[in-house]
Scaffold this active site. Structure first.
Site, PDB file in Angstrom:
ATOM      1  N   ASN A 343       0.846  -1.201   0.000  1.00 14.93           N
ATOM      2  CA  ASN A 343       0.000   0.000   0.000  1.00 14.93           C
ATOM      3  C   ASN A 343       0.884   1.255   0.000  1.00 14.93           C
ATOM      4  OD1 ASN A 343      -2.309   1.509  -0.033  1.00 14.93           O
ATOM      5  ND2 ASN A 343      -3.116   0.761   1.923  1.00 14.93           N
ATOM      6  N   HIS A 374      -8.465   3.752   8.681  1.00 17.47           N
ATOM      7  CA  HIS A 374      -9.008   2.491   8.189  1.00 17.47           C
ATOM      8  C   HIS A 374     -10.443   2.268   8.648  1.00 17.47           C
ATOM      9  CE1 HIS A 374      -4.922   1.209   6.947  1.00 17.47           C
ATOM     10  NE2 HIS A 374      -5.576   0.393   6.151  1.00 17.47           N
TER      11      HIS A 374
END
Length: 447
Positions: A343, A374
């Site tokens: 990521n 998140h």
């Protein structure tokens, strides 16, 4: 008798709800893949027929934005209005607030609005029932909003000599128009799965100018613009996507991580076998993320976005906004190496808006920001709080131990094998709560 009837009805209801949840989950995943394939075809059309040499930046902005909203409405229905609300609120802050503090206000409002939507989605639907995960695109939009706010702040309030080289490259020297802002946040290439990118790189792509201004001056220069090369990596990336999807669908159903938590047969096995199963389970899960991010990268490349220059032998490089390096992940010999290749664009965002700017405990602050971004599932916080201690421990071990194994190639190979195995086990241990999400399964796994 009545109690038995109530229990059977309760079991029937649970089975029915589980079936509905599974149906909508599969439907949403198919819907996502279909929309991304449509975006891929649209990206090819966009590059060929709306090339910057033929079309004005205004038209390219309008088309990219309208197509992005169409995909958002198709996938998420009226939930897509949250994308406009979040973008509108923060653009108002940029326009009507002084640039001295605008970046802080945008950061709080964008992250706060994202968190509010995540709380509503998780707790209103109580973990179980299906709801379109419209917060996924909002996570990327939050990255773009906050990055741009800091880049505008750097460009309009700081002298160039006070900025780091990377900040000088990213600094935005004028306020974007509303169309440019919406196009950057909600274009069809990245509306569903990202990845994030810098505002300057996106505007340079739209305008057809050399978006690697300082690194490409000696390569591919033509009339002050970058000589365009065809995105030759698209076919390779699509092949990688197909392989990753096949691996995930074939192997993860055989060894899901939940089995090591809830299956008495596996929980009674020796520790070594449980660790081996855990590694194989995580190994078969990662291709799902490889598929999503590689497909998103291919879509951008197909539109002509992602060119990062030429290698020493003159080969075009299309990794400007790539989000992962698969071999570096699977062969990582340190926790940091794994995170640096996983990521990637999110890691850069965390570095630019938090790690480089936080005056106290930047490592802990960065992991906590990552957990907040998140979502609100407890498993995210288990993972990222664990990640703090693992990162600090790995850093200390590498600093104090590594030099003792550099005397010969044999010792170095031994060190690499041990650190590879240790890194993979540490990653598996750290990310299981991220996968199972809830408190109960996470604690049972730790136990």
């Amino acid at each position: 008798m009545r109690g038995t009837t109530h229990r059977s009805r309760g079991q029937e209801k649970h089975v029915f709800l589980s079936f509905i949840h599974l149906f909508f989950l599969c439907f949403s995943q198919v819907n996502f893949v279909v929309c991304q394939l449509f975006a891929l075809l649209t990206a090819c059309w966009f590059r060929l027929y709306l090339h910057p040499s033929k079309t004005s930046p205004f038209i390219r902005h309008v088309v990219a934005t309208l197509l992005g909203f169409y995909l958002a409405l198709f996938c998420f229905g009226w939930y897509a209005l949250h994308f406009l609300v979040q973008s509108g609120l923060t653009y108002g802050i940029m326009i009507f607030t002084g640039v001295e503090h605008m970046h802080r206000y945008c950061f709080v409002v964008a992250l706060g609005y994202l968190t509010l939507c995540q709380i509503t989605r998780v707790y209103v639907f109580d973990y179980g029932m299906y709801s379109a995960d419209f917060t996924g695109p909002m996570m990327v939009i939050t990255q773009k909003i906050t990055s741009l706010a800091f880049e505008i702040h750097d460009g309009l309030t700081k002298k160039e000599e006070h900025l780091k080289p990377s900040q000088q490259y990213l600094a935005v020297r004028k306020m974007p128009s509303l169309l440019e802002y919406l196009s950057y946040n909600c274009n069809f290439m990245g509306i569903l799965a990202g990845p994030t990118c810098s505002y300057n790189d996106y505007i340079a792509f739209i305008e057809g100018t050399c978006y690697q201004r300082k690194r490409l001056e000696s390569n591919g220069k033509e009339n002050g613009k970058c000589k365009q090369s065809d995105p030759s990596d698209v076919i390779l990336k699509l092949g990688t996507c197909a392989l990753c999807l096949l691996v995930y669908l074939t192997f993860y159903r055989v060894c899901p991580v939940e089995r090591i938590i809830d299956d008495p047969y596996f929980t009674s096995q020796p520790f070594f076998l449980r660790v081996l199963y855990l590694y194989l389970s995580m190994l078969s899960l990662r291709p799902k993320y490889y598929f999503v991010w590689t497909l998103a990268d291919a879509i951008h490349n197909a539109a002509g976005f992602g060119f990062s220059g030429y290698s020493k032998d003159g080969t075009p490089q299309w990794d400007l906004i790539s989000n992962l390096r698969i071999l570096n992940i699977e062969l990582a010999t340190s926790f940091k190496t794994f995170l640096d290749n996983w990521n990637i664009q999110t890691a850069l965002w965390l570095k630019r808006v938090c790690y480089e700017r936080c005056p106290y405990h930047p490592t802990a602050a960065t992991f906590l920001l990552s957990a907040m971004w998140h979502g609100v599932y407890p498993g995210y916080y288990f993972t990222f709080i664990t990640g703090i201690s693992v990162t600090l421990a790995a850093r200390a071990v590498r600093h104090n131990v590594r030099q003792h194994f550099l005397g010969s190639s044999t010792l170095k190979l031994f060190y690499d094998v041990i650190t590879w195995a240790s890194t993979q086990i540490a990653i598996c241990y750290t990310v299981v709560p991220f996968v199972v999400l809830a408190v109960g399964p996470s604690l049972r796994f730790y136990w």
